[in-house]
Motif scaffolding. Structure first.
Motif, PDB file in Angstrom:
ATOM      1  N   CYS A  48      62.191  43.979   0.454  1.00 19.07           N
ATOM      2  CA  CYS A  48      60.973  44.248  -0.091  1.00 19.07           C
ATOM      3  C   CYS A  48      61.082  46.005  -0.466  1.00 19.07           C
ATOM      4  O   CYS A  48      61.071  46.945   0.928  1.00 19.07           O
ATOM      5  CB  CYS A  48      59.428  43.779   0.115  1.00 19.07           C
ATOM      6  SG  CYS A  48      57.800  44.852  -0.458  1.00 19.07           S
ATOM      7  N   ILE A  49      60.643  46.450  -1.733  1.00 20.03           N
ATOM      8  CA  ILE A  49      60.958  47.662  -1.366  1.00 20.03           C
ATOM      9  C   ILE A  49      59.305  48.618  -2.092  1.00 20.03           C
ATOM     10  O   ILE A  49      59.739  49.678  -2.943  1.00 20.03           O
ATOM     11  CB  ILE A  49      61.997  48.525  -3.346  1.00 20.03           C
ATOM     12  CG1 ILE A  49      61.741  47.120  -4.510  1.00 20.03           C
ATOM     13  CG2 ILE A  49      63.075  48.518  -1.976  1.00 20.03           C
ATOM     14  CD1 ILE A  49      62.850  47.909  -5.653  1.00 20.03           C
ATOM     15  N   GLY A  50      58.126  47.472  -2.497  1.00 20.58           N
ATOM     16  CA  GLY A  50      56.935  48.278  -2.220  1.00 20.58           C
ATOM     17  C   GLY A  50      56.602  48.538  -4.050  1.00 20.58           C
ATOM     18  O   GLY A  50      55.939  49.126  -4.207  1.00 20.58           O
ATOM     19  N   CYS A  51      57.742  48.281  -5.091  1.00 24.18           N
ATOM     20  CA  CYS A  51      57.254  48.542  -6.202  1.00 24.18           C
ATOM     21  C   CYS A  51      55.701  47.781  -6.609  1.00 24.18           C
ATOM     22  O   CYS A  51      56.256  48.714  -8.015  1.00 24.18           O
ATOM     23  CB  CYS A  51      58.781  47.873  -7.186  1.00 24.18           C
ATOM     24  SG  CYS A  51      58.961  45.840  -7.278  1.00 24.18           S
ATOM     25  N   GLN A  52      55.914  46.470  -6.277  1.00 24.55           N
ATOM     26  CA  GLN A  52      54.345  46.116  -6.863  1.00 24.55           C
ATOM     27  C   GLN A  52      54.488  45.499  -8.428  1.00 24.55           C
ATOM     28  O   GLN A  52      53.517  45.502  -8.786  1.00 24.55           O
ATOM     29  CB  GLN A  52      53.444  47.742  -7.011  1.00 24.55           C
ATOM     30  CG  GLN A  52      53.356  48.143  -5.733  1.00 24.55           C
ATOM     31  CD  GLN A  52      52.077  47.449  -5.184  1.00 24.55           C
ATOM     32  OE1 GLN A  52      51.600  46.213  -4.885  1.00 24.55           O
ATOM     33  NE2 GLN A  52      51.819  47.946  -3.737  1.00 24.55           N
ATOM     34  N   CYS A  55      55.640  42.471  -8.485  1.00 20.36           N
ATOM     35  CA  CYS A  55      54.991  40.851  -7.867  1.00 20.36           C
ATOM     36  C   CYS A  55      52.770  41.115  -7.863  1.00 20.36           C
ATOM     37  O   CYS A  55      52.632  39.910  -8.729  1.00 20.36           O
ATOM     38  CB  CYS A  55      55.059  40.385  -6.530  1.00 20.36           C
ATOM     39  SG  CYS A  55      55.049  42.036  -5.478  1.00 20.36           S
ATOM     40  N   VAL A  86      50.311  44.231  -1.625  1.00 20.72           N
ATOM     41  CA  VAL A  86      51.510  44.913  -0.835  1.00 20.72           C
ATOM     42  C   VAL A  86      51.163  46.301  -0.608  1.00 20.72           C
ATOM     43  O   VAL A  86      50.681  47.047  -0.986  1.00 20.72           O
ATOM     44  CB  VAL A  86      52.550  45.342  -2.165  1.00 20.72           C
ATOM     45  CG1 VAL A  86      53.630  45.639  -0.804  1.00 20.72           C
ATOM     46  CG2 VAL A  86      52.905  43.922  -3.350  1.00 20.72           C
ATOM     47  N   PRO A 136      54.202  42.319   1.257  1.00 20.98           N
ATOM     48  CA  PRO A 136      52.902  41.408   0.730  1.00 20.98           C
ATOM     49  C   PRO A 136      52.435  40.523   1.343  1.00 20.98           C
ATOM     50  O   PRO A 136      53.325  39.047   1.859  1.00 20.98           O
ATOM     51  CB  PRO A 136      54.371  41.361  -0.098  1.00 20.98           C
ATOM     52  CG  PRO A 136      55.773  41.397   0.641  1.00 20.98           C
ATOM     53  CD  PRO A 136      55.327  41.697   1.590  1.00 20.98           C
ATOM     54  N   CYS A 145      60.240  39.145  -8.871  1.00 20.51           N
ATOM     55  CA  CYS A 145      60.347  40.203  -7.127  1.00 20.51           C
ATOM     56  C   CYS A 145      61.783  41.335  -7.713  1.00 20.51           C
ATOM     57  O   CYS A 145      63.108  40.168  -8.063  1.00 20.51           O
ATOM     58  CB  CYS A 145      60.271  39.802  -6.139  1.00 20.51           C
ATOM     59  SG  CYS A 145      60.552  40.301  -5.627  1.00 20.51           S
ATOM     60  N   THR A 146      61.492  42.276  -8.199  1.00 17.64           N
ATOM     61  CA  THR A 146      63.356  43.031  -8.463  1.00 17.64           C
ATOM     62  C   THR A 146      64.168  42.821  -6.793  1.00 17.64           C
ATOM     63  O   THR A 146      65.264  42.804  -7.075  1.00 17.64           O
ATOM     64  CB  THR A 146      62.640  44.401  -8.010  1.00 17.64           C
ATOM     65  OG1 THR A 146      61.281  44.564  -8.176  1.00 17.64           O
ATOM     66  CG2 THR A 146      63.036  45.433  -9.246  1.00 17.64           C
ATOM     67  N   GLY A 147      63.684  42.882  -5.644  1.00 19.44           N
ATOM     68  CA  GLY A 147      63.915  42.358  -4.435  1.00 19.44           C
ATOM     69  C   GLY A 147      64.748  41.335  -4.160  1.00 19.44           C
ATOM     70  O   GLY A 147      65.163  41.345  -3.415  1.00 19.44           O
ATOM     71  N   ARG A 183      61.422  36.474  -2.398  1.00 21.57           N
ATOM     72  CA  ARG A 183      60.583  35.770  -2.467  1.00 21.57           C
ATOM     73  C   ARG A 183      61.427  34.778  -2.457  1.00 21.57           C
ATOM     74  O   ARG A 183      61.844  34.134  -4.000  1.00 21.57           O
ATOM     75  CB  ARG A 183      59.683  35.699  -3.410  1.00 21.57           C
ATOM     76  CG  ARG A 183      58.225  36.960  -2.758  1.00 21.57           C
ATOM     77  CD  ARG A 183      57.146  37.148  -4.061  1.00 21.57           C
ATOM     78  NE  ARG A 183      56.727  38.256  -3.707  1.00 21.57           N
ATOM     79  CZ  ARG A 183      54.910  38.228  -3.679  1.00 21.57           C
ATOM     80  NH1 ARG A 183      54.759  37.271  -3.665  1.00 21.57           N
ATOM     81  NH2 ARG A 183      54.865  39.036  -3.107  1.00 21.57           N
TER      82      ARG A 183
HETATM   83  S1  SF4 Z   1      58.092  42.512  -6.483  1.00 20.96           S
HETATM   84 FE1  SF4 Z   1      59.008  42.072  -4.518  1.00 20.96          FE
HETATM   85  S2  SF4 Z   1      60.062  44.291  -3.378  1.00 20.96           S
HETATM   86 FE2  SF4 Z   1      58.444  44.277  -4.841  1.00 20.96          FE
HETATM   87  S3  SF4 Z   1      56.923  44.778  -4.128  1.00 20.96           S
HETATM   88 FE3  SF4 Z   1      57.242  42.618  -4.275  1.00 20.96          FE
HETATM   89  S4  SF4 Z   1      57.737  41.750  -2.837  1.00 20.96           S
HETATM   90 FE4  SF4 Z   1      58.115  43.937  -2.686  1.00 20.96          FE
END
Ligand code: SF4
Ligand code: SF4
Length: 377
Positions: A44-48, A50, A72, A170, A252-254, A257
């Motif tokens: 998870c990179i905290g990009c939000q 999601c 997150v 998250p 989710c970019t990372g 999930r």
């Molecule tokens: S989209 Fe994925 S990578 Fe980005 S904050 Fe949410 S859980 Fe983390």
């Protein structure tokens, strides 16, 4: 005036009523299968994204504007709502799970969640440059003191330097196996869907008492101040019913999930939770048996006083992770490190293959249909 003592008949009727009440509660949480999610905190990179996917799908209007069904937060941090983990609720589990004694929880305030802010854009546009700065106000005119991710990345500041650390956590509703929100509702408005264990709040039955908000130890229920009902994450059930993964999962970019039924032995959730036992619930001490699981975070090695790598202790204190994920976290971290080493040595690791998720479709169990083809046709 003399107080009338309850008669034997009254007492018997009371006992019958409480048995009936408990039988209904049992019925409301009975399921044939259980959907679950795993989130890999190492990715998870905290990009939000999601959070934004969830907001755009479910919470952008009709009194839900201030809600974040998906949050997150940076850890260590106070979370959303502020200090949720110290707000009580959940159960004291006794006699190896045969008895769950509810723990009274606190009702978080709207400000602790983070209100719907308004900004002074007009004032700025109509004032000479430099005289007014951008500022935010809560709906009651006061200045905001908390919000979703208010303390982003602050957890690491000043703590344990040069061995500072932080990671992102998250969170959604955990669609718990023993949901105290169901037990707390006198209207029987909350229930688990029999076919997949998704926890839903019947908006027609809910009268807005908010006992569920007090009871949920994860504080993942919001109060809709326009509709006067409680609302929360619905695990994207309209998408799930069409074979499409949840909006937060799909966006989710990372590739953090995974989603599937917990009993699908070939699926990623069963493999990570039951077979490898590497994914763990958040705060198992709350006694609710959550159905969202986390692969715990690893961190770079510690540095000693001279700046050299010190492998005698982990950078993230184990006691902190045990508090979050329970004592099994130690074994989970060991296994992750062992399997990572295996791949570094050029060997194959089944666990790493699942976690790396080269083919994204494999992360979603049977929910891998394209939303464009399945939701809008
Ligand atoms: S989209 Fe994925 S990578 Fe980005 S904050 Fe949410 S859980 Fe983390
Ligand atoms: S996380 Fe809270 S709202 Fe969700 S099922 Fe569990 S107790 Fe209920």
């Amino acid at each position: 005036m003399a107080v009338l003592e309850p008669t034997q008949e009254d007492k018997q009727r009371q006992e019958e009523l409480s048995k009936e009440f408990l039988a209904i509660k049992d019925e409301l949480r009975r399921t044939k299968r259980q959907l679950a999610m795993v989130m890999d905190l190492n990715k998870c990179i905290g990009c939000q994204l999601c959070s934004m996917a969830c907001k755009n799908t479910w919470t952008k209007k009709e009194g839900r504007e201030y809600m974040w069904w998906n949050t997150v937060n940076t850890m260590p941090g106070k979370g959303t709502p502020k200090d949720f983990e110290k707000s009580g609720g959940g159960y004291k589990v006794l006699f190896e799970g045969r008895v769950r004694e509810p723990i009274r929880g606190k009702l978080p305030t709207r400000k602790e969640f983070g209100d719907l802010w308004t900004f002074n854009h007009d004032e700025i546009l109509n004032t000479k440059w430099g005289q007014v700065t951008l500022s935010a106000k809560n709906s009651d005119g006061t200045t905001p003191e908390w919000s979703m991710n208010w303390d982003e990345d602050q957890g690491a500041v000043g703590i344990n330097y040069p061995n500072s650390f932080f990671f992102y956590l998250p969170r959604i509703c955990n669609h718990c196996t023993y949901p105290p929100c169901i037990d707390a509702c006198p209207r029987h408005a909350i229930y688990k869907r029999e076919e997949d264990g998704i926890v839903l709040i019947d908006q027609d039955r809910c009268k807005g008492y908010r006992f569920c908000l007090e009871a949920c130890p994860y504080k993942k229920i919001y109060f809709n101040f326009e509709k006067l009902t409680s609302q929360k994450c619905i695990f994207c059930y309209p998408r799930i019913e069409k074979g499409v993964a949840n909006a937060c999962v799909r966006q989710c970019t990372g590739r953090v999930r995974f989603v599937d039924y917990l009993d699908n032995e070939q699926g990623p959730i069963y493999q990570l939770v039951k077979k490898w036992k590497v994914a763990l619930p958040l705060f198992p001490k709350f006694g609710t048996e959550p159905n969202v699981y986390y692969v715990p975070p690893l961190a770079p090695p510690r540095l000693d006083d001279t700046g050299k790598i010190d492998t005698s202790k982990p950078r993230i204190p184990l006691r902190y992770l045990v508090d979050l994920f329970g004592p099994e976290v130690e074994q989970s971290l060991k296994l992750l490190q062992q399997e990572m080493q295996r791949t570094r040595d050029g060997e194959k690791s089944e666990l790493m293959e699942i976690l790396i998720a080269k083919r994204w479709e494999k992360m979603f169990g049977p929910f891998n249909k394209d939303p464009m083809n399945s939701m809008y046709t």
